[in-house]
Design an enzyme around this catalytic site. Structure first.
Site, mmCIF file in Angstrom:
data_model
loop_
_atom_site.group_PDB
_atom_site.id
_atom_site.type_symbol
_atom_site.label_atom_id
_atom_site.label_comp_id
_atom_site.label_asym_id
_atom_site.label_seq_id
_atom_site.Cartn_x
_atom_site.Cartn_y
_atom_site.Cartn_z
ATOM 1 N N ASP A 159 0.841 -1.210 0.000
ATOM 2 C CA ASP A 159 0.000 0.000 0.000
ATOM 3 C C ASP A 159 0.877 1.261 0.000
ATOM 4 O O ASP A 159 0.583 2.231 -0.693
ATOM 5 C CB ASP A 159 -0.904 0.003 1.235
ATOM 6 N N HIS A 187 -4.667 -3.342 6.633
ATOM 7 C CA HIS A 187 -4.460 -3.638 5.202
ATOM 8 C C HIS A 187 -5.813 -4.073 4.642
ATOM 9 O O HIS A 187 -6.068 -5.241 4.380
ATOM 10 C CB HIS A 187 -3.408 -4.741 5.030
#
EC number: 1.1.1.37
Length: 334
Positions: A159, A187
């Protein structure tokens, strides 16, 4: 040559591992003079595929690979480990509630945590990739009480890299020119990519990303949702989940644990929230900005948090608290 280190990759017959194993074996992660004993674990029905992976690793003729061990047995896989990269998990299938997914994974990560506790070195570094990564990581840590909880981290580097890349694309620079983006939280699609403290190199000097872009609407809107939903976008386009970029992010994450972060830079990883100064409840596995030195991470302290960020950080903490509660109900009965 130094002594070989033992590195485990679980889910080793899967597609992330297929993109990852060569980089570990060729010295890109632990250095060009670090011999490795690579241990590959997968479930029994995958052993045929795993044999093929083993053959390919042999055929790469990598000088640093002292041995490759393929197994479906935890007592073999977790023995004397220096590093455990836990990629394998139960994927979400169609019609599955997140609750069902948590239940299936609690079983896996409770068992692997117990195996780490019993067989691995107490200094082992454990990196959890399999989703839901944060809660799986917390489950494994709770199931390995003799290993310091600071030794467990989960992957939010993908990410982090996605956020860097989006900024770089927008400004027409390379991802290397962007630093200190932050991924806060889970996440999952509630994660918060934050560029309030990020810097970009333009014409040889560093400026803040907000200042460089002068587009607050994009930074608070489309940028955030693009990073949050990038995994789903890749699946939609490729009909498979992101493996190449995930493997690259795992390499980045582990290399930084091993060698430390560059001076003046911080990275994002999911770590135990105990003692943080950002108002995130203790005992969650939450992604923070960290710096790493001597294989030990520390929170980056004292970053100001505005109201927009506060709301997003609390939202993802709430999701993680709920996930943890669900997982721990299963954990006590598992």
């Amino acid at each position: 040559m130094s002594e070989p280190i033992r590195v485990l990759v679980t889910g080793a017959a899967g597609q992330i591992a297929y993109s990852l194993l060569y980089s570990i074996g060729n010295g890109s992660v632990f250095g060009k003079d670090q011999p490795i004993i690579l241990v590959l674990l997968d479930i029994t029905p995958m052993m045929g595929v795993l044999d093929g992976v083993l053959m390919e690793l042999q055929d790469c003729a990598l000088p640093l690979l002292k041995d490759v061990i393929a197994t479906d047995k935890e007592e073999v896989a977790f023995k004397d480990l220096d590093v455990a990269i836990l990629v394998g998990s139960m994927p979400r299938r169609e019609g599955m509630e997140r609750k069902d997914l948590l239940k299936a994974n609690v079983k896996i990560f409770k068992s692997q945590g117990a195996a780490l506790d019993k067989y691995a070195k107490k200094s082992v570094k454990v990196i959890v990739v399999g989703n839901p990564a944060n809660t799986n990581c917390l489950t494994a840590s709770k199931s390995a009480p003799s290993i310091p909880k600071e030794n467990f981290s989960c992957l939010t580097r993908l990410d982090h890299n996605r956020a860097k890349a989006q900024i770089a694309l927008k400004l027409g620079v390379t991802a290397n020119d962007v630093k200190n983006v932050i991924i806060w939280g889970n996440h999952s699609s509630t994660q918060y990519p934050d560029v309030n403290h990020a810097k970009v190199k333009l014409q040889g000097k560093e400026v803040g990303v907000y200042e460089a872009l002068k587009d607050d609407n994009w930074l608070k809107g489309e940028f955030v949702t693009t990073v949050q939903q990038r995994g789903a976008a890749v699946i939609k386009a490729r009909k498979l989940s992101s493996a190449m970029s995930a493997a690259k992010a795992i390499c980045d994450h582990v290399r930084d644990i091993w060698f430390g972060t560059p001076e003046g830079e911080f990275v994002s990883m999911g770590v135990i929230s105990d003692g943080n100064s950002y108002g995130v409840p203790d005992d969650l596995l939450y992604s923070f900005p960290v710096v790493i030195k001597n294989k030990t991470w520390k929170f980056v302290e004292g970053l100001p948090v505005n109201d927009f960020s506060r709301e997003k950080m609390d939202l993802t903490a709430k999701e993680l608290t709920e996930e943890k509660e669900t997982a721990f109900e299963f954990l006590s009965s598992a």
